[in-house]
Design a protein around this motif. Sequence first.
Motif, PDB file in Angstrom:
ATOM      1  N   GLY A 163       0.801  -1.219   0.000  1.00 52.90           N
ATOM      2  CA  GLY A 163       0.000   0.000   0.000  1.00 52.90           C
ATOM      3  C   GLY A 163       0.832   1.266   0.000  1.00 52.90           C
ATOM      4  O   GLY A 163       0.323   2.342  -0.343  1.00 52.90           O
ATOM      5  N   ILE A 164       2.114   1.163   0.352  1.00 54.03           N
ATOM      6  CA  ILE A 164       2.968   2.337   0.338  1.00 54.03           C
ATOM      7  C   ILE A 164       3.176   2.850  -1.082  1.00 54.03           C
ATOM      8  O   ILE A 164       3.524   4.024  -1.296  1.00 54.03           O
ATOM      9  N   LEU A 165       2.952   2.001  -2.095  1.00 54.19           N
ATOM     10  CA  LEU A 165       3.090   2.437  -3.482  1.00 54.19           C
ATOM     11  C   LEU A 165       2.084   3.519  -3.841  1.00 54.19           C
ATOM     12  O   LEU A 165       2.328   4.335  -4.732  1.00 54.19           O
ATOM     13  N   ILE A 166       0.940   3.543  -3.178  1.00 49.16           N
ATOM     14  CA  ILE A 166      -0.091   4.521  -3.491  1.00 49.16           C
ATOM     15  C   ILE A 166       0.372   5.934  -3.157  1.00 49.16           C
ATOM     16  O   ILE A 166       0.006   6.896  -3.837  1.00 49.16           O
ATOM     17  N   SER A 167       1.164   6.080  -2.125  1.00 50.76           N
ATOM     18  CA  SER A 167       1.720   7.396  -1.807  1.00 50.76           C
ATOM     19  C   SER A 167       3.028   7.651  -2.555  1.00 50.76           C
ATOM     20  O   SER A 167       3.376   8.808  -2.822  1.00 50.76           O
ATOM     21  N   LEU A 168       3.747   6.606  -2.921  1.00 48.67           N
ATOM     22  CA  LEU A 168       5.021   6.778  -3.618  1.00 48.67           C
ATOM     23  C   LEU A 168       4.820   7.313  -5.027  1.00 48.67           C
ATOM     24  O   LEU A 168       5.623   8.128  -5.505  1.00 48.67           O
ATOM     25  N   ALA A 169       3.775   6.873  -5.723  1.00 45.44           N
ATOM     26  CA  ALA A 169       3.573   7.282  -7.116  1.00 45.44           C
ATOM     27  C   ALA A 169       3.424   8.794  -7.263  1.00 45.44           C
ATOM     28  O   ALA A 169       4.142   9.410  -8.066  1.00 45.44           O
ATOM     29  N   PRO A 170       2.518   9.466  -6.535  1.00 48.56           N
ATOM     30  CA  PRO A 170       2.455  10.929  -6.689  1.00 48.56           C
ATOM     31  C   PRO A 170       3.678  11.652  -6.152  1.00 48.56           C
ATOM     32  O   PRO A 170       4.092  12.677  -6.710  1.00 48.56           O
ATOM     33  N   LEU A 171       4.285  11.123  -5.086  1.00 48.02           N
ATOM     34  CA  LEU A 171       5.477  11.789  -4.549  1.00 48.02           C
ATOM     35  C   LEU A 171       6.652  11.729  -5.522  1.00 48.02           C
ATOM     36  O   LEU A 171       7.452  12.664  -5.598  1.00 48.02           O
ATOM     37  N   SER A 172       6.763  10.644  -6.282  1.00 47.43           N
ATOM     38  CA  SER A 172       7.877  10.529  -7.221  1.00 47.43           C
ATOM     39  C   SER A 172       7.798  11.583  -8.316  1.00 47.43           C
ATOM     40  O   SER A 172       8.815  11.902  -8.940  1.00 47.43           O
ATOM     41  N   LEU A 173       6.608  12.137  -8.572  1.00 49.19           N
ATOM     42  CA  LEU A 173       6.456  13.179  -9.585  1.00 49.19           C
ATOM     43  C   LEU A 173       6.735  14.572  -9.034  1.00 49.19           C
ATOM     44  O   LEU A 173       6.669  15.554  -9.778  1.00 49.19           O
ATOM     45  N   LEU A 174       7.032  14.673  -7.751  1.00 48.80           N
ATOM     46  CA  LEU A 174       7.383  15.951  -7.135  1.00 48.80           C
ATOM     47  C   LEU A 174       8.880  16.076  -6.921  1.00 48.80           C
ATOM     48  O   LEU A 174       9.334  16.829  -6.062  1.00 48.80           O
TER      49      LEU A 174
END
Length: 736
Positions: free
Chosen positions: A294-305
Amino acid sequence: SSRFGYEDALGKMYMRFTVLLLDLLIYMSAVMAVAKILIGTKSTVQKKSSPSDSIVSTSQRQLWFLLTALTQPALLLIDHGHFQYNTTSLGLALWSFYFMTQTSFIGPIIGSVLFSLALNFKQMELYHAPAVFAYLLGRCFCNENHAKKQISSVLKFCALGVTVIVTFAVLWLPFAIYPRDSMLTKFHLDGVMQVAKRLFPFQRGLFEDKVANIWFSLSVKPLSIRSRVSPDLLPLAALLLTLIMILPACVMLYRVGQQSTKCTPKKNLEFLLWGSASTALAFFLASFQVHEKGILISLAPLSLLVLDAPGFVVWFSIVATWSLWPLLVIDRLKEAYICCLVIFLCINAMARPGQLSGEVNILKSNFASFIAMISLMAMMFLHLVEWGVEPPAHLPDLFPVLWSLLGCGLFCISYVVTIWAMTTKYNTTSTKLNSHRTQTSYSSGKGWRKFLFTSCFVTVATSGEAFSPSNHQMVHHGVSSCTTTLSAEKESNCFIPTSDHLERARVLLAWEEQSKKDSKPVLNLSTKLSDRLPLADGCDDDDAVATASEKNNTTPCSWEDGGVWRETEQALVSMGVLVIDNFDVKPKKLTCEMIIEKVPQLLRLPTDQIVASANFFLNSTEEKATLAVLLQLEPSLLTYTISQLDYGMTYLSNMMFRGDRTAAIQTIQSQSALSPSMGLQLLKLGVDGGIEETRISRLLSSAGQSSGRAVKGVVGDMSKDIREWKRVKGGKNSLG
């Protein structure tokens, strides 16, 4: 699969290729679309991060951005090693973010469809749902000051609701009409209930295995919350804690949605990415029945920042991957874990300093750097201890538990960082938006108080001056001080360019770049013993003098403090080209933020040049609507000089209308009324063609002058040589 041990070669090949295909079609395309908004399409961006001014091209920034986002070790290991189609739902979610932040409300409609697809593909997209709901709710109810706007807000809200309901109905209809035990096409809720039970497995317990969240940390001895609290209350406790943690991000996203028409799509998208990452972390830490991935759900938008907070994004990517280690050990992905981390770190180690200067750099302070270093050392220490030490027999799960406890602490820090970053960006944006509102009038209480105070002071000073002539100088000094104070306040409320604006403003315009290239010497046939080879040096002297004068007159303080633009802004507002605030006007009106975001070069161009160009459009078009549409589509029209615009119309009339300038202007107006983009293309065709014709004519004239001087020099040299030869030959004859 990893659960049932099905490892057929054909099945693994099918899963591998389908994951790759969906990555290319959905996730990678979404990342590229987001990169286009966050980075832009300018050719170069100049940075002054070092004494030697490094120039970082946009293509380099885009390449580094894409490499960082697409080589996330956690995403690669889970989707291509653990075989989970997470990037499909994440790609649909990113596409929905892309459309939701568009200026037109058609974008949120399309985005709601895409997010509904993502949510139905994987229920973990519920982690992003509160952020999406808050932002779209704010967009529906933005600027509701009048009855018509309130009706429009309700219609927008209903349109989004109908879109979501229809999308869900289409996706869930097969489960309702096809029961499990028969294929009869009749409406049946048994299939729907079975799917709902699998989506929300409350009977499976508070958490899944040893996950790095709050509830697992509280379940470790001596706390053992599961034995102290009733199982019936645990879901309610998880719900309450989750709601509390998502509330700050949702409130800020709602307010950002209300101000979405005043912000650029880039700012809206940044807020939505930060908010979705924050709500996802809140769900991961506090919600019911959480899985490690479930940590991938927060990682995806953060990686674009990564351009907004590079240090924090890289650190969080490492922590997220490290937290998945116990799961990767089960899937026999130890070697892949090391390789993916090494590749990711190498890519970020090769990033240039100019690319790493984010606007919200979380790890700038010494304390933040210390926390990051300590956490990385702790993660490495656990790896070394696990490799060299056997756990006690009575504690077989010692290392997975330590992994989860440390991971929970680091993710809690990450959650606080996301809230802090959103608060900082929101306060900065709100200050900029409110500055123009206070600049135009004294409608606020503070403005009225200062206005009344100044009026009373001037009245008392004037009356006192009549009775006490000796106080004449002191009174005038007080009046001038108050006037200076109000002027300073008004000046502070003006538009203040950011570092991003200054960097982009230094980028040369297309015609400026071409003029710079043309001014460079190529070949010189008219000068002996020359160390340079210019071809078109006939007009270079004047250009060089002009360029030198511009450099001498353009100091870092001449336009970088916004002084030049403030004069330009006042002139454009008085002409009706710009409006101070977009709060109660039509969306097609240009504001200061909009025009500077699109054409930052206006910050450095002289006010007289921009005003002359604006007057050209006002005098050439009879309808102001045509002017507004053309400038809304392409505000860079104001960057052309009056001579370029005037000759462009002459060029267009000569090429297409037999020299009839009036017919050319009328055609542009009629084309703009039918299709603004067609009218704009016709206008730019004439202006750019005129610039090119003028440039070629100047170069040919210069080349002709240089060739004439070269021929004259060659003929003179030949004549001199012939005379010298005759003289020498005559001397020899006389001696013989």
